[in-house]
Design a protein around this motif. Structure first.
Motif, PDB file in Angstrom:
ATOM      1  N   GLY A 136       0.811  -1.220   0.000  1.00  0.00           N
ATOM      2  CA  GLY A 136       0.000   0.000   0.000  1.00  0.00           C
ATOM      3  C   GLY A 136       0.839   1.261   0.000  1.00  0.00           C
ATOM      4  N   LEU A 137       1.875   1.300   0.817  1.00  0.00           N
ATOM      5  CA  LEU A 137       2.754   2.472   0.861  1.00  0.00           C
ATOM      6  C   LEU A 137       3.518   2.645  -0.448  1.00  0.00           C
ATOM      7  CD1 LEU A 137       4.161   2.305   4.508  1.00  0.00           C
ATOM      8  CD2 LEU A 137       2.591   4.000   3.553  1.00  0.00           C
ATOM      9  N   THR A 138       3.927   1.550  -1.066  1.00  0.00           N
ATOM     10  CA  THR A 138       4.622   1.629  -2.351  1.00  0.00           C
ATOM     11  C   THR A 138       3.712   2.207  -3.424  1.00  0.00           C
ATOM     12  OG1 THR A 138       6.005  -0.268  -1.777  1.00  0.00           O
ATOM     13  CG2 THR A 138       5.835   0.287  -4.120  1.00  0.00           C
ATOM     14  N   LEU A 139       2.496   1.710  -3.511  1.00  0.00           N
ATOM     15  CA  LEU A 139       1.547   2.228  -4.507  1.00  0.00           C
ATOM     16  C   LEU A 139       1.207   3.691  -4.231  1.00  0.00           C
ATOM     17  CD1 LEU A 139      -0.837  -0.838  -4.925  1.00  0.00           C
ATOM     18  CD2 LEU A 139       0.888  -0.002  -6.530  1.00  0.00           C
TER      19      LEU A 139
ATOM     20  N   ARG B 274       2.028   6.986  -6.886  1.00  0.00           N
ATOM     21  CA  ARG B 274       0.813   7.504  -7.528  1.00  0.00           C
ATOM     22  C   ARG B 274       1.090   8.665  -8.476  1.00  0.00           C
ATOM     23  NH1 ARG B 274       1.270   9.932  -2.866  1.00  0.00           N
ATOM     24  NH2 ARG B 274       0.579  12.068  -2.557  1.00  0.00           N
ATOM     25  N   ASP B 275       2.095   9.493  -8.186  1.00  0.00           N
ATOM     26  CA  ASP B 275       2.414  10.616  -9.061  1.00  0.00           C
ATOM     27  C   ASP B 275       3.302  10.200 -10.232  1.00  0.00           C
ATOM     28  OD1 ASP B 275       0.917  12.390  -7.574  1.00  0.00           O
ATOM     29  OD2 ASP B 275       2.596  12.914  -6.266  1.00  0.00           O
ATOM     30  N   SER B 276       3.898   9.024 -10.152  1.00  0.00           N
ATOM     31  CA  SER B 276       4.774   8.543 -11.214  1.00  0.00           C
ATOM     32  C   SER B 276       4.017   7.779 -12.291  1.00  0.00           C
ATOM     33  CB  SER B 276       5.846   7.628 -10.634  1.00  0.00           C
ATOM     34  OG  SER B 276       6.610   8.329  -9.698  1.00  0.00           O
ATOM     35  N   ILE B 277       2.809   7.363 -11.986  1.00  0.00           N
ATOM     36  CA  ILE B 277       2.021   6.594 -12.944  1.00  0.00           C
ATOM     37  C   ILE B 277       1.413   7.559 -13.953  1.00  0.00           C
ATOM     38  CG2 ILE B 277       0.009   5.110 -13.218  1.00  0.00           C
ATOM     39  CD1 ILE B 277       0.563   4.095 -10.361  1.00  0.00           C
ATOM     40  N   SER B 278       1.568   7.255 -15.223  1.00  0.00           N
ATOM     41  CA  SER B 278       1.041   8.114 -16.281  1.00  0.00           C
ATOM     42  C   SER B 278       0.016   7.333 -17.095  1.00  0.00           C
ATOM     43  CB  SER B 278       2.187   8.591 -17.185  1.00  0.00           C
ATOM     44  OG  SER B 278       1.686   9.451 -18.170  1.00  0.00           O
ATOM     45  N   TYR B 279      -1.221   7.765 -17.049  1.00  0.00           N
ATOM     46  CA  TYR B 279      -2.292   7.101 -17.783  1.00  0.00           C
ATOM     47  C   TYR B 279      -2.304   7.589 -19.225  1.00  0.00           C
ATOM     48  CZ  TYR B 279      -3.945   5.823 -13.166  1.00  0.00           C
ATOM     49  OH  TYR B 279      -4.026   5.319 -11.900  1.00  0.00           O
ATOM     50  N   PHE B 280      -2.712   6.714 -20.142  1.00  0.00           N
ATOM     51  CA  PHE B 280      -2.813   7.075 -21.553  1.00  0.00           C
ATOM     52  C   PHE B 280      -4.277   7.259 -21.926  1.00  0.00           C
ATOM     53  CE2 PHE B 280      -3.792   5.938 -25.878  1.00  0.00           C
ATOM     54  CZ  PHE B 280      -3.012   6.838 -26.558  1.00  0.00           C
ATOM     55  N   TYR B 281      -4.569   8.358 -22.632  1.00  0.00           N
ATOM     56  CA  TYR B 281      -5.927   8.644 -23.107  1.00  0.00           C
ATOM     57  C   TYR B 281      -5.870   9.162 -24.536  1.00  0.00           C
ATOM     58  CZ  TYR B 281      -7.211   8.858 -18.118  1.00  0.00           C
ATOM     59  OH  TYR B 281      -7.403   8.583 -16.792  1.00  0.00           O
ATOM     60  N   THR B 282      -6.913   8.875 -25.292  1.00  0.00           N
ATOM     61  CA  THR B 282      -7.168   9.603 -26.525  1.00  0.00           C
ATOM     62  C   THR B 282      -8.047  10.779 -26.112  1.00  0.00           C
ATOM     63  OG1 THR B 282      -9.170   8.352 -27.025  1.00  0.00           O
ATOM     64  CG2 THR B 282      -7.092   7.486 -27.925  1.00  0.00           C
ATOM     65  N   PRO B 283      -8.267  11.789 -26.976  1.00  0.00           N
ATOM     66  CA  PRO B 283      -9.111  12.914 -26.563  1.00  0.00           C
ATOM     67  C   PRO B 283     -10.507  12.501 -26.078  1.00  0.00           C
ATOM     68  CG  PRO B 283      -7.860  13.533 -28.478  1.00  0.00           C
ATOM     69  CD  PRO B 283      -7.593  12.066 -28.250  1.00  0.00           C
ATOM     70  N   SER B 284     -11.160  11.570 -26.767  1.00  0.00           N
ATOM     71  CA  SER B 284     -12.504  11.171 -26.332  1.00  0.00           C
ATOM     72  C   SER B 284     -12.460  10.418 -25.008  1.00  0.00           C
ATOM     73  CB  SER B 284     -13.210  10.346 -27.407  1.00  0.00           C
ATOM     74  OG  SER B 284     -12.468   9.208 -27.743  1.00  0.00           O
TER      75      SER B 284
ATOM     76  N   LYS C 192     -12.300  12.387 -17.458  1.00  0.00           N
ATOM     77  CA  LYS C 192     -12.139  13.641 -16.719  1.00  0.00           C
ATOM     78  C   LYS C 192     -10.986  13.581 -15.703  1.00  0.00           C
ATOM     79  CE  LYS C 192     -16.986  14.985 -17.010  1.00  0.00           C
ATOM     80  NZ  LYS C 192     -17.713  13.846 -17.506  1.00  0.00           N
ATOM     81  N   PRO C 193      -9.741  13.389 -16.183  1.00  0.00           N
ATOM     82  CA  PRO C 193      -8.628  13.378 -15.221  1.00  0.00           C
ATOM     83  C   PRO C 193      -8.516  14.747 -14.544  1.00  0.00           C
ATOM     84  CG  PRO C 193      -7.798  13.383 -17.483  1.00  0.00           C
ATOM     85  CD  PRO C 193      -9.278  13.248 -17.565  1.00  0.00           C
ATOM     86  N   PRO C 194      -8.192  14.768 -13.266  1.00  0.00           N
ATOM     87  CA  PRO C 194      -8.120  16.053 -12.560  1.00  0.00           C
ATOM     88  C   PRO C 194      -6.987  16.930 -13.101  1.00  0.00           C
ATOM     89  CG  PRO C 194      -7.352  14.254 -11.159  1.00  0.00           C
ATOM     90  CD  PRO C 194      -7.877  13.632 -12.405  1.00  0.00           C
ATOM     91  N   PRO C 195      -7.178  18.252 -13.084  1.00  0.00           N
ATOM     92  CA  PRO C 195      -6.116  19.162 -13.540  1.00  0.00           C
ATOM     93  C   PRO C 195      -4.834  18.909 -12.753  1.00  0.00           C
ATOM     94  CG  PRO C 195      -8.156  20.372 -13.212  1.00  0.00           C
ATOM     95  CD  PRO C 195      -8.380  18.981 -12.675  1.00  0.00           C
ATOM     96  N   GLY C 196      -3.718  18.912 -13.475  1.00  0.00           N
ATOM     97  CA  GLY C 196      -2.429  18.717 -12.832  1.00  0.00           C
ATOM     98  C   GLY C 196      -1.948  17.282 -12.794  1.00  0.00           C
ATOM     99  N   ARG C 197      -2.815  16.303 -13.003  1.00  0.00           N
ATOM    100  CA  ARG C 197      -2.387  14.895 -12.992  1.00  0.00           C
ATOM    101  C   ARG C 197      -1.675  14.579 -14.298  1.00  0.00           C
ATOM    102  NH1 ARG C 197      -6.434  10.288 -11.675  1.00  0.00           N
ATOM    103  NH2 ARG C 197      -5.753  10.762  -9.571  1.00  0.00           N
ATOM    104  N   SER C 198      -0.496  13.986 -14.200  1.00  0.00           N
ATOM    105  CA  SER C 198       0.295  13.647 -15.377  1.00  0.00           C
ATOM    106  C   SER C 198      -0.353  12.508 -16.147  1.00  0.00           C
ATOM    107  CB  SER C 198       1.704  13.254 -14.951  1.00  0.00           C
ATOM    108  OG  SER C 198       2.471  12.902 -16.085  1.00  0.00           O
ATOM    109  N   ILE C 199      -0.590  12.756 -17.446  1.00  0.00           N
ATOM    110  CA  ILE C 199      -1.155  11.730 -18.319  1.00  0.00           C
ATOM    111  C   ILE C 199      -0.443  11.794 -19.663  1.00  0.00           C
ATOM    112  CG2 ILE C 199      -3.445  11.862 -17.239  1.00  0.00           C
ATOM    113  CD1 ILE C 199      -4.363  13.181 -19.930  1.00  0.00           C
TER     114      ILE C 199
END
Length: 163
Positions: A30-33, A37-47, A53-60
């Motif tokens: 749990g502590l590792t995850l 959390r800030d190092s994980i980068s999710y991939f999205y297309t525009p749609s 709706k990723p929150p502003p400031g979250r790296s994607i």
């Protein structure tokens, strides 16, 4: 003694050991995850980004095609362009040098974050050489939306808007 504990002292020792290690291991995971959390980068297309709706400031990572006629280069070095898929578009702002392969109608992946106003602020832009070398997530998303051009299909009709 309770009826659910094993009768063998050796089995009871093992059960006690497992009962002591399991919470420590769960806490470590749990502590590792939480730390990553800030190092994980999710991939999205525009749609997908509009839907998620990723929150502003979250790296994607935002991937799609650079819409033809959308690139605007500012004197201060900023570049604005629109990344699109079949159903949605996202305006991207990038300050820096674009890759040599960057051009309109080309697939790109931009790493950055959405701003509060809904625009995407890219920290890095990667241009694709060819669909053959596209990351699996992008090719899967483009195939699902009918955008895949890896087999020599013509560019989508909206990519020619503004020509």
């Amino acid at each position: 003694m309770s009826g659910w504990l094993p009768k063998s002292p050796k089995a009871r020792r093992r059960l006690t050991l497992v009962a002591a290690i399991a919470p420590v291991l769960a806490l470590a995971v749990g502590l590792t995850l939480w730390g990553l959390r800030d190092s994980i980068s999710y991939f999205y297309t525009p749609s997908q980004a509009i839907e998620a709706k990723p929150p502003p400031g979250r790296s994607i990572q935002l991937g799609g095609l650079v819409q033809v006629g959308s690139v605007v280069k500012h004197p201060d070095g900023r570049v604005e362009f629109t990344v699109s898929d079949r159903t949605a578009t996202t305006r991207v702002t990038f300050a820096g040098d674009l890759p040599d392969l960057f051009r309109e109608g080309q697939g790109i992946v931009a790493t950055g974050a959405f701003r509060a106003d809904g625009g995407f602020e890219a920290k890095q832009v990667l241009a694709k050489h060819d669909e053959k070398y596209m990351p699996r997530e992008i090719s899967k998303a483009l195939k699902e939306q009918g955008e895949w051009r890896g087999e020599g299909a013509p560019p989508p009709a909206y990519a020619k808007d503004g020509e």
